[in-house]
Design a protein around this motif. Structure first.
Motif, PDB file in Angstrom:
ATOM      1  N   TYR A   1       0.818  -1.208   0.000  1.00  0.00           N
ATOM      2  CA  TYR A   1       0.000   0.000   0.000  1.00  0.00           C
ATOM      3  C   TYR A   1       0.855   1.263   0.000  1.00  0.00           C
ATOM      4  O   TYR A   1       0.441   2.294  -0.545  1.00  0.00           O
ATOM      5  CB  TYR A   1      -0.994  -0.017   1.165  1.00  0.00           C
TER       6      TYR A   1
ATOM      7  N   SER B   1       0.435   3.929  -3.001  1.00  0.00           N
ATOM      8  CA  SER B   1       0.225   5.347  -2.737  1.00  0.00           C
ATOM      9  C   SER B   1       1.204   6.203  -3.531  1.00  0.00           C
ATOM     10  O   SER B   1       0.837   7.249  -4.075  1.00  0.00           O
ATOM     11  CB  SER B   1       0.362   5.621  -1.244  1.00  0.00           C
TER      12      SER B   1
ATOM     13  N   GLN C   1      -7.167   7.531  -6.040  1.00  0.00           N
ATOM     14  CA  GLN C   1      -6.880   8.780  -5.318  1.00  0.00           C
ATOM     15  C   GLN C   1      -8.096   9.227  -4.508  1.00  0.00           C
ATOM     16  O   GLN C   1      -7.956   9.663  -3.368  1.00  0.00           O
ATOM     17  CB  GLN C   1      -6.458   9.880  -6.294  1.00  0.00           C
TER      18      GLN C   1
ATOM     19  N   ARG D   1      -8.398   6.963  -1.463  1.00  0.00           N
ATOM     20  CA  ARG D   1      -7.378   7.319  -0.472  1.00  0.00           C
ATOM     21  C   ARG D   1      -7.786   8.591   0.271  1.00  0.00           C
ATOM     22  O   ARG D   1      -7.713   8.657   1.494  1.00  0.00           O
ATOM     23  CB  ARG D   1      -6.021   7.504  -1.156  1.00  0.00           C
TER      24      ARG D   1
ATOM     25  N   ARG E   1     -10.570   7.811   2.745  1.00  0.00           N
ATOM     26  CA  ARG E   1     -10.068   7.131   3.949  1.00  0.00           C
ATOM     27  C   ARG E   1      -9.355   8.114   4.872  1.00  0.00           C
ATOM     28  O   ARG E   1      -9.521   8.067   6.088  1.00  0.00           O
ATOM     29  CB  ARG E   1      -9.120   5.995   3.566  1.00  0.00           C
ATOM     30  N   ARG E   2      -8.584   9.018   4.293  1.00  0.00           N
ATOM     31  CA  ARG E   2      -7.874  10.016   5.108  1.00  0.00           C
ATOM     32  C   ARG E   2      -8.859  10.928   5.824  1.00  0.00           C
ATOM     33  O   ARG E   2      -8.664  11.263   6.989  1.00  0.00           O
ATOM     34  CB  ARG E   2      -6.922  10.837   4.239  1.00  0.00           C
TER      35      ARG E   2
END
Length: 125
Positions: free
Chosen positions: A54, A58, A78, A81, A84-85
């Motif tokens: 991962y 990234s 993207q 990601r 999730r952030r």
């Protein structure tokens, strides 16, 4: 000893994608076709654990060459990601917020009465 892409400088490269980076994007495009859990498929396919994979993924999706190679897939990864952030950030903010929403100590302010003040044997007021 073999050098992996994630062991190199973390800055996106200006050149074309390497075979391993293309392999990562191909895997992400159709990992669900592999038998078993994704983590096991990562180990079988790339010979590394999920954390290293991962980290590599990234970095790959930040490379301009990856966006040129498969724009729909890279944009989707993207967005996932970023989502999730945001969830992790909200969870951290919520976990750090004081209970009760008063923004301070959970003890009653001076001069306020709590239910315990009316216990038998304790005078009122």
């Amino acid at each position: 000893m073999e050098n992996y892409a994630w062991e190199q400088d973390a800055a996106p490269s200006a050149g074309p994608l390497g075979e391993r980076e293309r392999g990562v994007l191909q895997f992400e495009r159709q990992w669900w076709r592999h038998a078993g859990a994704k983590e096991e498929a990562i180990r079988r396919e790339f010979g590394v654990g999920p954390t290293a994979y991962y980290q590599l993924l990234s970095r790959v999706i930040d490379e301009p060459a990856a966006l040129a190679y498969d724009p729909m897939l890279v944009k989707r990864l993207q967005r996932q990601r970023a989502s999730r952030r945001r969830r992790r950030s909200r969870a951290m903010t919520t976990a750090q917020a004081p209970l009760g929403g008063r923004g301070g100590s959970e003890l009653p302010q001076h001069g306020t009465r709590t239910q315990g003040d009316n216990l038998p044997g304790k005078p009122f007021g």
